[in-house]
Design a protein around this motif. Structure first.
Motif, short mmCIF file in Angstrom:
data_model
loop_
_atom_site.label_atom_id
_atom_site.label_comp_id
_atom_site.label_asym_id
_atom_site.label_seq_id
_atom_site.Cartn_x
_atom_site.Cartn_y
_atom_site.Cartn_z
N THR A 89 0.88 -1.16 0.00
CA THR A 89 0.00 0.00 0.00
C THR A 89 0.91 1.21 0.00
N LEU A 90 0.65 2.12 -0.91
CA LEU A 90 1.45 3.33 -1.01
C LEU A 90 0.69 4.47 -0.36
N HIS A 91 1.33 5.21 0.54
CA HIS A 91 0.72 6.36 1.18
C HIS A 91 1.24 7.61 0.48
N THR A 92 0.34 8.48 0.04
CA THR A 92 0.77 9.71 -0.61
C THR A 92 0.94 10.82 0.42
N PRO A 102 -2.14 -4.63 -5.98
CA PRO A 102 -2.44 -6.07 -5.91
C PRO A 102 -1.19 -6.87 -5.52
N GLU A 103 -1.39 -8.13 -5.16
CA GLU A 103 -0.27 -9.01 -4.81
C GLU A 103 0.63 -9.26 -6.02
N THR A 104 0.04 -9.41 -7.18
CA THR A 104 0.80 -9.60 -8.42
C THR A 104 0.27 -8.59 -9.43
N GLY A 105 1.07 -8.29 -10.42
CA GLY A 105 0.64 -7.35 -11.45
C GLY A 105 0.73 -5.90 -11.02
N GLU A 106 1.70 -5.59 -10.16
CA GLU A 106 1.84 -4.21 -9.68
C GLU A 106 2.12 -3.25 -10.82
N GLU A 107 2.93 -3.67 -11.79
CA GLU A 107 3.27 -2.80 -12.90
C GLU A 107 2.02 -2.44 -13.72
N ALA A 108 1.18 -3.42 -14.00
CA ALA A 108 -0.06 -3.15 -14.75
C ALA A 108 -0.97 -2.21 -13.96
N ALA A 109 -1.06 -2.42 -12.64
CA ALA A 109 -1.90 -1.56 -11.81
C ALA A 109 -1.37 -0.13 -11.80
N LEU A 110 -0.05 0.02 -11.69
CA LEU A 110 0.53 1.36 -11.69
C LEU A 110 0.39 2.02 -13.05
N SER A 111 0.44 1.24 -14.12
CA SER A 111 0.23 1.78 -15.46
C SER A 111 -1.20 2.31 -15.60
N ARG A 112 -2.17 1.56 -15.08
CA ARG A 112 -3.57 2.03 -15.08
C ARG A 112 -3.69 3.32 -14.30
N LEU A 113 -3.06 3.35 -13.12
CA LEU A 113 -3.14 4.55 -12.29
C LEU A 113 -2.48 5.73 -12.98
N ASP A 161 -8.12 1.80 -4.74
CA ASP A 161 -7.90 0.36 -4.64
C ASP A 161 -7.74 -0.22 -6.04
N LEU A 162 -6.54 -0.71 -6.33
CA LEU A 162 -6.21 -1.27 -7.64
C LEU A 162 -6.03 -2.78 -7.58
N ARG A 163 -6.53 -3.41 -6.53
CA ARG A 163 -6.28 -4.85 -6.35
C ARG A 163 -7.03 -5.73 -7.33
N LEU A 164 -8.11 -5.25 -7.91
CA LEU A 164 -8.86 -6.03 -8.91
C LEU A 164 -8.51 -5.49 -10.29
N PRO A 165 -8.12 -6.36 -11.21
CA PRO A 165 -7.66 -5.88 -12.52
C PRO A 165 -8.74 -5.23 -13.38
#
Length: 116
Positions: free
Chosen positions: A53-56, A65-76, A94-98
């Protein structure tokens, strides 16, 4: 031991969690590829030895998410470019669900959006 000389480290993010030091280099290196997000990060929090979890600096939590962090950050990053989510004063993203993005406002309400 005093706090003399600590001002030089004030801009560095915190790394929190039992196994966070062992995994910190990976998440920090990943965030370097997303500078528009990285500049907002104040702390990297390792959750349950599984995910981050990243705190701004503005108080928004970004749940990866547990896996796919790069894809989640790309979406964000894309959403940040279009909608400036990290400047909206949200409690969490919350980006845990693709296939979903769940936003929580600081007043406690939730909003969910589908991504196609």
């Amino acid at each position: 031991m005093g706090s003399e000389g600590l001002a030089a480290f004030r801009s560095l993010p915190l790394v929190v969690g039992a196994d966070a030091p062992a995994h910190a280099a990976e998440i920090v290196a990943l965030l370097e590829r997303f500078p528009a997000i990285q500049k907002h990060i104040a702390a990297y929090v390792r959750v349950g030895g599984r995910r981050w979890t990243l705190h701004t600096r503005s108080g928004t939590d970004i749940l990866l998410p547990e896996t796919g962090e790069e894809a989640a950050l790309s979406r964000l990053a894309a959403l940040e470019g279009e909608h400036s989510l990290l400047e909206r004063g949200l409690a969490s993203i919350d980006l845990r669900l693709p296939d979903r993005l769940v936003l929580r406002t600081k007043s406690g309400g939730e909003g969910a959006g589908e991504e196609g």
